[in-house]
Design a protein around this motif. Structure first.
Motif, PDB file in Angstrom:
ATOM      1  N   ASP A  19      -6.723   2.454  -8.147  1.00 34.11           N
ATOM      2  CA  ASP A  19      -6.676   3.211  -6.894  1.00 34.11           C
ATOM      3  C   ASP A  19      -5.270   3.734  -6.615  1.00 34.11           C
ATOM      4  OD1 ASP A  19      -9.354   2.732  -6.538  1.00 34.11           O
ATOM      5  OD2 ASP A  19      -9.069   1.046  -5.160  1.00 34.11           O
ATOM      6  N   GLU A  20      -4.247   2.898  -6.922  1.00 33.21           N
ATOM      7  CA  GLU A  20      -2.867   3.317  -6.707  1.00 33.21           C
ATOM      8  C   GLU A  20      -2.504   4.507  -7.599  1.00 33.21           C
ATOM      9  OE1 GLU A  20      -0.205   1.939  -4.492  1.00 33.21           O
ATOM     10  OE2 GLU A  20      -2.208   1.702  -3.636  1.00 33.21           O
ATOM     11  N   ARG A  21      -3.023   4.506  -8.811  1.00 40.49           N
ATOM     12  CA  ARG A  21      -2.760   5.635  -9.707  1.00 40.49           C
ATOM     13  C   ARG A  21      -3.322   6.930  -9.132  1.00 40.49           C
ATOM     14  NH1 ARG A  21      -5.303   5.820 -15.690  1.00 40.49           N
ATOM     15  NH2 ARG A  21      -7.189   5.973 -14.406  1.00 40.49           N
ATOM     16  N   GLU A  22      -4.531   6.859  -8.606  1.00 37.47           N
ATOM     17  CA  GLU A  22      -5.133   8.059  -8.034  1.00 37.47           C
ATOM     18  C   GLU A  22      -4.382   8.497  -6.775  1.00 37.47           C
ATOM     19  OE1 GLU A  22      -7.395   9.802  -9.573  1.00 37.47           O
ATOM     20  OE2 GLU A  22      -7.262   8.295 -11.170  1.00 37.47           O
ATOM     21  N   LYS A  23      -3.951   7.548  -5.977  1.00 34.79           N
ATOM     22  CA  LYS A  23      -3.184   7.912  -4.781  1.00 34.79           C
ATOM     23  C   LYS A  23      -1.853   8.548  -5.159  1.00 34.79           C
ATOM     24  CE  LYS A  23      -3.227   4.948  -1.341  1.00 34.79           C
ATOM     25  NZ  LYS A  23      -3.144   3.665  -0.591  1.00 34.79           N
ATOM     26  N   THR A  24      -1.248   8.056  -6.252  1.00 32.52           N
ATOM     27  CA  THR A  24       0.015   8.652  -6.705  1.00 32.52           C
ATOM     28  C   THR A  24      -0.201  10.105  -7.098  1.00 32.52           C
ATOM     29  OG1 THR A  24       0.824   6.508  -7.501  1.00 32.52           O
ATOM     30  CG2 THR A  24       1.865   8.470  -8.419  1.00 32.52           C
ATOM     31  N   ARG A  25      -1.282  10.352  -7.820  1.00 33.43           N
ATOM     32  CA  ARG A  25      -1.573  11.733  -8.231  1.00 33.43           C
ATOM     33  C   ARG A  25      -1.841  12.628  -7.032  1.00 33.43           C
ATOM     34  NH1 ARG A  25      -5.687  10.161 -13.236  1.00 33.43           N
ATOM     35  NH2 ARG A  25      -4.047   9.645 -14.772  1.00 33.43           N
ATOM     36  N   ALA A  26      -2.381  12.038  -5.976  1.00 35.40           N
ATOM     37  CA  ALA A  26      -2.682  12.829  -4.787  1.00 35.40           C
ATOM     38  C   ALA A  26      -1.504  12.892  -3.813  1.00 35.40           C
ATOM     39  CB  ALA A  26      -3.902  12.234  -4.072  1.00 35.40           C
ATOM     40  N   GLY A  27      -0.389  12.214  -4.164  1.00 35.13           N
ATOM     41  CA  GLY A  27       0.774  12.220  -3.293  1.00 35.13           C
ATOM     42  C   GLY A  27       0.646  11.321  -2.086  1.00 35.13           C
ATOM     43  N   GLU A  28      -0.240  10.338  -2.140  1.00 36.20           N
ATOM     44  CA  GLU A  28      -0.451   9.423  -1.025  1.00 36.20           C
ATOM     45  C   GLU A  28       0.358   8.136  -1.246  1.00 36.20           C
ATOM     46  OE1 GLU A  28      -4.580   8.703  -0.675  1.00 36.20           O
ATOM     47  OE2 GLU A  28      -5.145  10.826  -0.523  1.00 36.20           O
ATOM     48  N   THR A  29       0.661   7.435  -0.173  1.00 35.90           N
ATOM     49  CA  THR A  29       1.412   6.186  -0.249  1.00 35.90           C
ATOM     50  C   THR A  29       0.608   5.042   0.339  1.00 35.90           C
ATOM     51  OG1 THR A  29       2.492   6.597   1.874  1.00 35.90           O
ATOM     52  CG2 THR A  29       3.632   7.389  -0.104  1.00 35.90           C
ATOM     53  N   THR A  30       0.957   3.825  -0.069  1.00 34.14           N
ATOM     54  CA  THR A  30       0.346   2.610   0.467  1.00 34.14           C
ATOM     55  C   THR A  30       1.344   1.940   1.397  1.00 34.14           C
ATOM     56  OG1 THR A  30      -0.982   2.278  -1.523  1.00 34.14           O
ATOM     57  CG2 THR A  30      -0.621   0.348  -0.122  1.00 34.14           C
ATOM     58  N   PRO A  31       0.946   1.601   2.618  1.00 35.16           N
ATOM     59  CA  PRO A  31       1.890   0.963   3.555  1.00 35.16           C
ATOM     60  C   PRO A  31       2.454  -0.339   2.987  1.00 35.16           C
ATOM     61  CG  PRO A  31      -0.123   1.655   4.683  1.00 35.16           C
ATOM     62  CD  PRO A  31      -0.384   1.811   3.218  1.00 35.16           C
ATOM     63  N   ASP A  32       3.697  -0.630   3.347  1.00 33.80           N
ATOM     64  CA  ASP A  32       4.342  -1.877   2.954  1.00 33.80           C
ATOM     65  C   ASP A  32       3.700  -3.023   3.719  1.00 33.80           C
ATOM     66  OD1 ASP A  32       5.999  -4.018   2.430  1.00 33.80           O
ATOM     67  OD2 ASP A  32       7.848  -2.853   2.572  1.00 33.80           O
ATOM     68  N   CYS A  33       3.086  -3.956   2.994  1.00 27.97           N
ATOM     69  CA  CYS A  33       2.347  -5.029   3.659  1.00 27.97           C
ATOM     70  C   CYS A  33       3.257  -6.001   4.401  1.00 27.97           C
ATOM     71  CB  CYS A  33       1.487  -5.791   2.649  1.00 27.97           C
ATOM     72  SG  CYS A  33       2.442  -6.654   1.374  1.00 27.97           S
ATOM     73  N   ARG A  34       4.584  -5.913   4.160  1.00 26.52           N
ATOM     74  CA  ARG A  34       5.492  -6.763   4.929  1.00 26.52           C
ATOM     75  C   ARG A  34       5.628  -6.284   6.358  1.00 26.52           C
ATOM     76  NH1 ARG A  34      10.576  -6.376   1.024  1.00 26.52           N
ATOM     77  NH2 ARG A  34       9.854  -4.221   1.130  1.00 26.52           N
ATOM     78  N   ARG A  35       5.323  -4.998   6.589  1.00 32.36           N
ATOM     79  CA  ARG A  35       5.461  -4.439   7.941  1.00 32.36           C
ATOM     80  C   ARG A  35       4.167  -3.826   8.457  1.00 32.36           C
ATOM     81  NH1 ARG A  35      10.159  -3.152   5.103  1.00 32.36           N
ATOM     82  NH2 ARG A  35      12.077  -3.950   6.034  1.00 32.36           N
ATOM     83  N   ASP A  36       3.114  -3.776   7.627  1.00 32.77           N
ATOM     84  CA  ASP A  36       1.857  -3.147   8.027  1.00 32.77           C
ATOM     85  C   ASP A  36       0.714  -4.077   7.642  1.00 32.77           C
ATOM     86  OD1 ASP A  36      -0.206  -1.141   8.544  1.00 32.77           O
ATOM     87  OD2 ASP A  36       1.425   0.323   8.461  1.00 32.77           O
ATOM     88  N   VAL A  37      -0.471  -3.540   7.596  1.00 29.20           N
ATOM     89  CA  VAL A  37      -1.648  -4.355   7.274  1.00 29.20           C
ATOM     90  C   VAL A  37      -1.653  -4.706   5.791  1.00 29.20           C
ATOM     91  CG1 VAL A  37      -3.010  -3.338   9.121  1.00 29.20           C
ATOM     92  CG2 VAL A  37      -3.032  -2.291   6.854  1.00 29.20           C
ATOM     93  N   CYS A  38      -2.399  -5.748   5.467  1.00 23.09           N
ATOM     94  CA  CYS A  38      -2.538  -6.171   4.070  1.00 23.09           C
ATOM     95  C   CYS A  38      -3.226  -5.072   3.269  1.00 23.09           C
ATOM     96  CB  CYS A  38      -3.341  -7.464   4.005  1.00 23.09           C
ATOM     97  SG  CYS A  38      -3.688  -8.024   2.320  1.00 23.09           S
ATOM     98  N   SER A  39      -2.695  -4.774   2.083  1.00 26.75           N
ATOM     99  CA  SER A  39      -3.267  -3.726   1.239  1.00 26.75           C
ATOM    100  C   SER A  39      -4.313  -4.272   0.275  1.00 26.75           C
ATOM    101  CB  SER A  39      -2.161  -3.019   0.449  1.00 26.75           C
ATOM    102  OG  SER A  39      -1.398  -3.949  -0.288  1.00 26.75           O
ATOM    103  N   ALA A  40      -4.616  -5.573   0.344  1.00 26.68           N
ATOM    104  CA  ALA A  40      -5.658  -6.207  -0.480  1.00 26.68           C
ATOM    105  C   ALA A  40      -5.426  -5.967  -1.962  1.00 26.68           C
ATOM    106  CB  ALA A  40      -7.041  -5.692  -0.065  1.00 26.68           C
ATOM    107  N   CYS A  41      -4.181  -6.207  -2.404  1.00 27.87           N
ATOM    108  CA  CYS A  41      -3.880  -6.008  -3.831  1.00 27.87           C
ATOM    109  C   CYS A  41      -4.337  -7.185  -4.675  1.00 27.87           C
ATOM    110  CB  CYS A  41      -2.387  -5.772  -4.024  1.00 27.87           C
ATOM    111  SG  CYS A  41      -1.362  -7.217  -3.658  1.00 27.87           S
ATOM    112  N   GLY A  42      -4.543  -8.351  -4.056  1.00 28.33           N
ATOM    113  CA  GLY A  42      -4.984  -9.526  -4.792  1.00 28.33           C
ATOM    114  C   GLY A  42      -3.874 -10.453  -5.216  1.00 28.33           C
ATOM    115  N   ALA A  43      -2.603 -10.107  -4.891  1.00 29.72           N
ATOM    116  CA  ALA A  43      -1.488 -10.933  -5.339  1.00 29.72           C
ATOM    117  C   ALA A  43      -1.423 -12.258  -4.599  1.00 29.72           C
ATOM    118  CB  ALA A  43      -0.172 -10.180  -5.167  1.00 29.72           C
TER     119      ALA A  43
END
Length: 301
Positions: A19-43
């Motif tokens: 999903d991150e790869r597709e967002k990169t191609r579309a120029g989209e960003t994922t919020p920083d989970c330290r300051r925003d909601v959890c991005s559910a990356c699984g880490a």
């Protein structure tokens, strides 16, 4: 298709990476989970999340020269940070940790304790930690120093309460002090360190290594009547011990040597003692322990 590194599980869900790869191609960003909601990356495993602190309020100001009105948000650099100086012991299995491993270890300890460690700026932020000169691997110490900067005030009592439970075997916290604002940093001091050199039981000291012989060797060294260089067979050079070795004695508790550590090449206590005695002290037959350390402002005796 499976990838060669799929056998390594870093905890990140493969679907998230796709999903991150597709967002990169579309120029989209994922919020920083330290300051925003959890991005559910699984880490993060269940029940675990990042330890965060409220960001400092940025004072209102106009744009800097060359900065657009709607330029990127900048976090201010605190004018004064809280600094604590720790004295700790490194014994048992911890004596085999190298200087770099100790730096990484203390970064994890302070984060596990939930303390707001300050980080350097740039592309590769690192905890703002300063350490006393690294010891040879295998050397125990009762007097190691660490200075840490924090982005928020940390009372000494709070550090003393939180840190001990986060320490691994062989590392023990001995003292915590607040460094006053404007006081010299740890790197601004030389360290006068006393080391105990003892044979591994049941081995004795070599013939000729006695309290009387040690006193005679120190007398010759202090008067300048003997070579004062620690040999470095691995590099072909040596280190002048004059002005660096300030004490040398032997009693019923062992052989003791006091060395001042400052800028430049470090002096190894076992090799320095061998040079003064004129007798080899094999590293596999002796243990070395730093028993005390005194901070001396640089430029003062």
């Amino acid at each position: 298709a499976p990838l060669p590194w799929d056998i390594v599980d870093a905890g990140i869900d493969p679907g998230f990476l796709l999903d991150e790869r597709e967002k990169t191609r579309a120029g989209e960003t994922t919020p920083d989970c330290r300051r925003d909601v959890c991005s559910a990356c699984g880490a993060c495993p269940p029940g675990l999340r990042n330890i965060t602190y409220p960001p400092a309020e940025e004072p209102s100001r106009g744009p800097l020269p060359g900065e657009a009105e709607d330029g990127p948000e900048r976090l201010p650099e605190p004018a004064v940070r809280c600094r604590l100086r720790f004295r700790y012991a490194k014994q048992g299995p911890a004596r085999y940790l190298s200087g770099l491993e100790l730096q990484s270890l203390w970064g994890r300890i302070l984060r596990k304790a939930g303390l707001p460690v300050a980080y350097s700026r740039g592309f590769h932020p690192a905890p703002r930690l300063s350490f006393s000169p690294a010891l040879p691997v295998g050397t125990e110490s009762l007097a190691e120093f660490l200075e840490a900067e924090f982005s928020l005030p940390v009372p000494v009592s709070e550090a003393e309460k939180r840190i001990p439970s986060c320490l691994p075997g062989g590392i023990s916290l001995l003292e915590v002090r607040l460094v006053p604002p404007g006081a010299p940093r740890l790197s601004g001091f030389d360290l006068s360190c006393t080391y105990a050199i003892r044979p591994v039981p049941p081995e004795p000291y070599p013939d000729g290594v006695t309290p009387a012989a040690t006193a005679q060797a120190w007398k010759r060294f202090a008067s300048g009547d003997c070579p004062a260089t620690e040999g470095r067979g691995d590099t072909g050079g040596g280190i002048d011990l004059r002005g660096r070795v300030t004490g040398f004695l032997m009693n019923e508790d062992g052989l003791f040597i006091t060395i001042i550590h400052g800028p430049g090449k470090g002096v190894r206590p076992q090799e320095a003692a061998s040079a003064l005695l004129g007798a080899p002290l094999a590293s596999d037959r002796f243990t070395v322990t730093k028993v005390s350390s005194e901070m001396i402002p640089r430029g003062k005796d």
